[in-house]
Write a protein that holds these residues in place. Structure first.
Motif, mmCIF file in Angstrom:
data_model
loop_
_atom_site.group_PDB
_atom_site.id
_atom_site.type_symbol
_atom_site.label_atom_id
_atom_site.label_comp_id
_atom_site.label_asym_id
_atom_site.label_seq_id
_atom_site.Cartn_x
_atom_site.Cartn_y
_atom_site.Cartn_z
ATOM 1 N N GLU A 319 40.439 47.201 32.782
ATOM 2 C CA GLU A 319 39.593 48.229 32.623
ATOM 3 C C GLU A 319 40.003 49.395 32.107
ATOM 4 O O GLU A 319 39.089 49.994 31.314
ATOM 5 C CB GLU A 319 39.436 48.736 34.217
ATOM 6 C CG GLU A 319 38.644 47.721 35.103
ATOM 7 C CD GLU A 319 38.681 48.093 36.607
ATOM 8 O OE1 GLU A 319 39.224 49.226 37.031
ATOM 9 O OE2 GLU A 319 37.937 47.508 37.382
ATOM 10 N N GLN A 320 41.196 49.799 31.927
ATOM 11 C CA GLN A 320 41.667 50.709 31.051
ATOM 12 C C GLN A 320 41.362 50.669 29.527
ATOM 13 O O GLN A 320 40.985 51.724 28.624
ATOM 14 C CB GLN A 320 43.232 50.978 31.215
ATOM 15 C CG GLN A 320 43.770 51.474 32.584
ATOM 16 C CD GLN A 320 45.132 51.528 32.776
ATOM 17 O OE1 GLN A 320 45.814 51.564 31.840
ATOM 18 N NE2 GLN A 320 45.811 51.223 33.940
ATOM 19 N N HIS A 321 41.445 49.549 29.121
ATOM 20 C CA HIS A 321 41.166 49.254 27.773
ATOM 21 C C HIS A 321 39.842 48.702 27.171
ATOM 22 O O HIS A 321 39.562 48.259 26.389
ATOM 23 C CB HIS A 321 42.378 48.318 27.223
ATOM 24 C CG HIS A 321 43.620 48.810 27.133
ATOM 25 N ND1 HIS A 321 44.174 49.720 26.180
ATOM 26 C CD2 HIS A 321 44.674 48.951 28.197
ATOM 27 C CE1 HIS A 321 45.403 50.139 26.587
ATOM 28 N NE2 HIS A 321 45.843 49.530 27.627
ATOM 29 N N GLY A 322 39.015 48.701 28.322
ATOM 30 C CA GLY A 322 37.593 48.092 28.267
ATOM 31 C C GLY A 322 37.459 46.844 27.388
ATOM 32 O O GLY A 322 36.653 46.496 26.748
ATOM 33 N N VAL A 323 38.208 45.792 28.155
ATOM 34 C CA VAL A 323 38.165 44.346 27.666
ATOM 35 C C VAL A 323 37.886 43.320 28.698
ATOM 36 O O VAL A 323 38.362 43.877 29.909
ATOM 37 C CB VAL A 323 39.489 43.877 26.683
ATOM 38 C CG1 VAL A 323 39.579 44.768 25.591
ATOM 39 C CG2 VAL A 323 40.788 43.952 27.424
ATOM 40 N N ALA A 324 37.787 42.252 28.563
ATOM 41 C CA ALA A 324 37.468 41.387 29.758
ATOM 42 C C ALA A 324 39.047 40.820 30.067
ATOM 43 O O ALA A 324 39.747 40.674 29.426
ATOM 44 C CB ALA A 324 36.739 40.004 29.174
ATOM 45 N N ALA A 325 39.176 41.018 31.354
ATOM 46 C CA ALA A 325 40.405 40.463 32.030
ATOM 47 C C ALA A 325 40.800 39.075 31.162
ATOM 48 O O ALA A 325 42.114 38.959 30.987
ATOM 49 C CB ALA A 325 40.324 40.315 33.424
ATOM 50 N N ARG A 326 39.981 38.138 31.279
ATOM 51 C CA ARG A 326 40.569 36.975 30.879
ATOM 52 C C ARG A 326 40.612 36.937 29.195
ATOM 53 O O ARG A 326 41.578 35.863 28.836
ATOM 54 C CB ARG A 326 39.290 35.728 30.986
ATOM 55 C CG ARG A 326 39.052 35.080 32.201
ATOM 56 C CD ARG A 326 37.679 34.201 32.482
ATOM 57 N NE ARG A 326 38.100 33.241 31.336
ATOM 58 C CZ ARG A 326 39.097 32.105 31.640
ATOM 59 N NH1 ARG A 326 39.682 31.884 32.798
ATOM 60 N NH2 ARG A 326 39.212 31.342 30.852
ATOM 61 N N ILE A 327 40.480 37.884 28.396
ATOM 62 C CA ILE A 327 41.298 37.974 27.134
ATOM 63 C C ILE A 327 42.567 38.263 27.356
ATOM 64 O O ILE A 327 43.542 37.570 26.430
ATOM 65 C CB ILE A 327 40.297 39.109 26.478
ATOM 66 C CG1 ILE A 327 39.067 38.797 26.184
ATOM 67 C CG2 ILE A 327 41.136 39.427 25.057
ATOM 68 C CD1 ILE A 327 38.595 37.409 25.345
ATOM 69 N N LEU A 328 43.198 38.985 28.459
ATOM 70 C CA LEU A 328 44.464 39.133 28.553
ATOM 71 C C LEU A 328 45.084 38.212 28.922
ATOM 72 O O LEU A 328 46.367 37.719 28.734
ATOM 73 C CB LEU A 328 44.682 40.649 29.269
ATOM 74 C CG LEU A 328 43.928 41.714 28.655
ATOM 75 C CD1 LEU A 328 44.066 42.937 29.938
ATOM 76 C CD2 LEU A 328 44.912 42.122 27.452
ATOM 77 N N ALA A 329 44.695 37.486 30.221
ATOM 78 C CA ALA A 329 45.439 36.426 30.779
ATOM 79 C C ALA A 329 44.454 35.649 31.687
ATOM 80 O O ALA A 329 43.390 36.246 32.157
ATOM 81 C CB ALA A 329 46.491 37.132 31.697
ATOM 82 N N THR A 330 44.668 34.351 31.713
ATOM 83 C CA THR A 330 43.642 33.597 32.599
ATOM 84 C C THR A 330 44.625 33.397 33.840
ATOM 85 O O THR A 330 45.650 33.865 34.211
ATOM 86 C CB THR A 330 43.762 32.107 32.257
ATOM 87 O OG1 THR A 330 44.713 31.611 32.147
ATOM 88 C CG2 THR A 330 42.819 32.001 30.786
ATOM 89 N N SER A 331 44.059 32.907 34.886
ATOM 90 C CA SER A 331 44.559 32.684 36.178
ATOM 91 C C SER A 331 45.869 31.819 36.187
ATOM 92 O O SER A 331 47.037 31.818 36.695
ATOM 93 C CB SER A 331 43.686 32.240 37.175
ATOM 94 O OG SER A 331 44.060 32.081 38.544
ATOM 95 N N ASP A 332 45.676 30.532 35.234
ATOM 96 C CA ASP A 332 46.747 29.868 34.941
ATOM 97 C C ASP A 332 47.925 30.575 34.267
ATOM 98 O O ASP A 332 49.028 30.256 34.501
ATOM 99 C CB ASP A 332 46.318 28.705 34.221
ATOM 100 C CG ASP A 332 45.260 27.728 34.996
ATOM 101 O OD1 ASP A 332 45.430 27.907 36.218
ATOM 102 O OD2 ASP A 332 44.547 26.863 34.248
ATOM 103 N N ASP A 333 47.650 31.511 33.322
ATOM 104 C CA ASP A 333 48.583 32.127 32.643
ATOM 105 C C ASP A 333 49.351 32.658 33.722
ATOM 106 O O ASP A 333 50.611 32.831 33.677
ATOM 107 C CB ASP A 333 47.986 33.251 31.735
ATOM 108 C CG ASP A 333 47.409 32.684 30.592
ATOM 109 O OD1 ASP A 333 47.850 31.514 30.153
ATOM 110 O OD2 ASP A 333 46.805 33.306 29.903
#
Length: 389
Positions: A319-333
């Motif tokens: 939210e802070q950086h305005g990107v989709a969470a899955r771009i940063l990490a998946t649940s498996d990550d």
């Protein structure tokens, strides 16, 4: 909107296209009954023209287009490029040079994870696409007028999307993010599946080394058979059948009849004969030749409170950086990160690590905490080191 069906017309277009900074590219293909995608249509557009290329035309040699794809002076713009590039790798043995994927760029510019082309067209150009021709038979000729309009729209609006996303990536200074993602698309290993590595894509829980050895051999056998016969993996054997065979390891035709996942009579087929031969090899393997099982982790469960805290952190950072969470990490990550500080996951590499991965490790080891405020979730340093013990 005539299709290009001759080599000289294609070569003339490619010569003109080579004078532009970029060309947008898309494909239509069929894959339901084959292992390799069957290329049915190529769409391409420059600033001042858009064309449809018919790879099924008997008089057409695609070499001029392949040369355009290999031209480093022209950016090849795709949307969700992986399957398109896979087709060209199969045909040429090479990944197109100087590629750009608008889905990747959109994800780092806040449009969400894996945003569709039609949603991106709507967001950037305010045009509503007619997608009713998406699942038509692209191998049938002649193509209808509606099919042609649909196909051209996949590359004409892409020009405006590319320009806008370039501006946004420039403005946010996130080219290193985009380049990290494009690195995967540029690697030929992304598209060439070696049979010996086929088992890695299977999501199956295996606890014994001999079961794993059997699964590895079975997956390699299926992959090669699917490739050689150009048929989907599932038509050779489904995943659940592979798993049951690996666990039960039938060595006679009658033993196959006792398995729930295997059709009746399969044990006397040529495929079953090949399977029995490789399973006998597995049974004959010495303990030292069996694959090593990963050490069982003893610590916080990845599905427990530590993982939950890291997931809260992920949502906050996204939210802070305005990107989709899955771009940063998946649940498996996140699961892997909880289990291993040096997990081989994107979240612990490159720009993702700086943005999220290092903080996730700090959460895991009690070096930082999270607090809810009116401004959202904030991080704070944990000064009492004994809390992490």
């Amino acid at each position: 909107m005539d299709l290009i069906v001759s080599t000289d017309v294609l070569a003339a277009f490619c010569e003109r296209a080579a004078k532009f900074d970029f060309v947008t590219v898309d494909t239509e293909f069929l894959r339901e009954t084959t292992y390799w995608p069957k290329l049915c249509l190529i769409q391409a557009a420059t600033d001042d023209e858009a064309v449809l290329i018919d790879p099924l035309a008997s008089e057409l040699d695609l070499t001029p287009f392949f040369q355009l794809l290999a031209n480093p002076g022209v950016t090849k713009v795709f949307h969700a490029a992986r399957q398109d590039i896979e087709i060209f790798v199969k045909l040429t043995g090479k990944v197109p040079v100087n590629i750009f994927d608008t889905q990747i760029a959109a994800s780092v510019c806040g449009f969400g994870d894996s945003v569709s082309y039609d949603n991106l067209v709507r967001s950037i150009t305010n045009v509503e696409l007619d997608k009713s021709s998406r699942f038509t038979d692209w191998s049938a000729r002649p193509l209808s007028e509606k099919q042609r309009l649909y196909a051209l729209a996949d590359v004409t609006h892409l020009r405006d999307i590319y320009r806008e996303l370039r501006k946004q990536v420039d403005a946010t200074r996130r080219w290193d993010w985009v380049e990290d993602e494009l690195g995967v698309l540029r690697s030929i290993d992304t598209y060439v599946i070696q049979p010996e590595q086929a088992w890695e894509r299977l999501k199956m829980k295996i606890n014994r080394p001999r079961d794993l050895a059997a699964l590895m051999k079975l997956a390699a056998w299926r992959e090669k058979r699917a490739q050689d016969g150009d048929q989907p993996r599932s038509r050779v054997l489904k995943d659940d059948v592979l798993f049951e065979l690996a666990m039960q390891r039938p060595l006679t035709p009658d033993a196959f009849e006792k398995l729930r996942a295997v059709p009746r009579g399969f044990g006397r087929s040529s495929a079953a004969g090949e399977i029995m031969a490789l399973l006998k090899d597995v049974e004959a393997m010495g303990k030292s030749d069996l694959p090593t099982m990963p050490e069982r982790y003893r610590g916080p469960s990845p599905k427990g409170a530590v993982g939950d805290l890291i997931r809260v952190l992920l949502k906050s950072v996204a939210e802070q950086h305005g990107v989709a969470a899955r771009i940063l990490a998946t649940s498996d990550d996140i699961d892997a990160l909880v289990l291993d500080d040096e997990a081989d996951v994107p979240a612990l590499k490159g720009w993702r690590r700086k943005l999220f991965g290092d903080k996730a490790l700090d959460i895991k080891h009690g070096r930082i905490g999270l607090v809810a405020t009116r401004k959202g979730v904030l991080e704070f340093a944990v000064k009492d080191a004994t809390l992490a013990e």
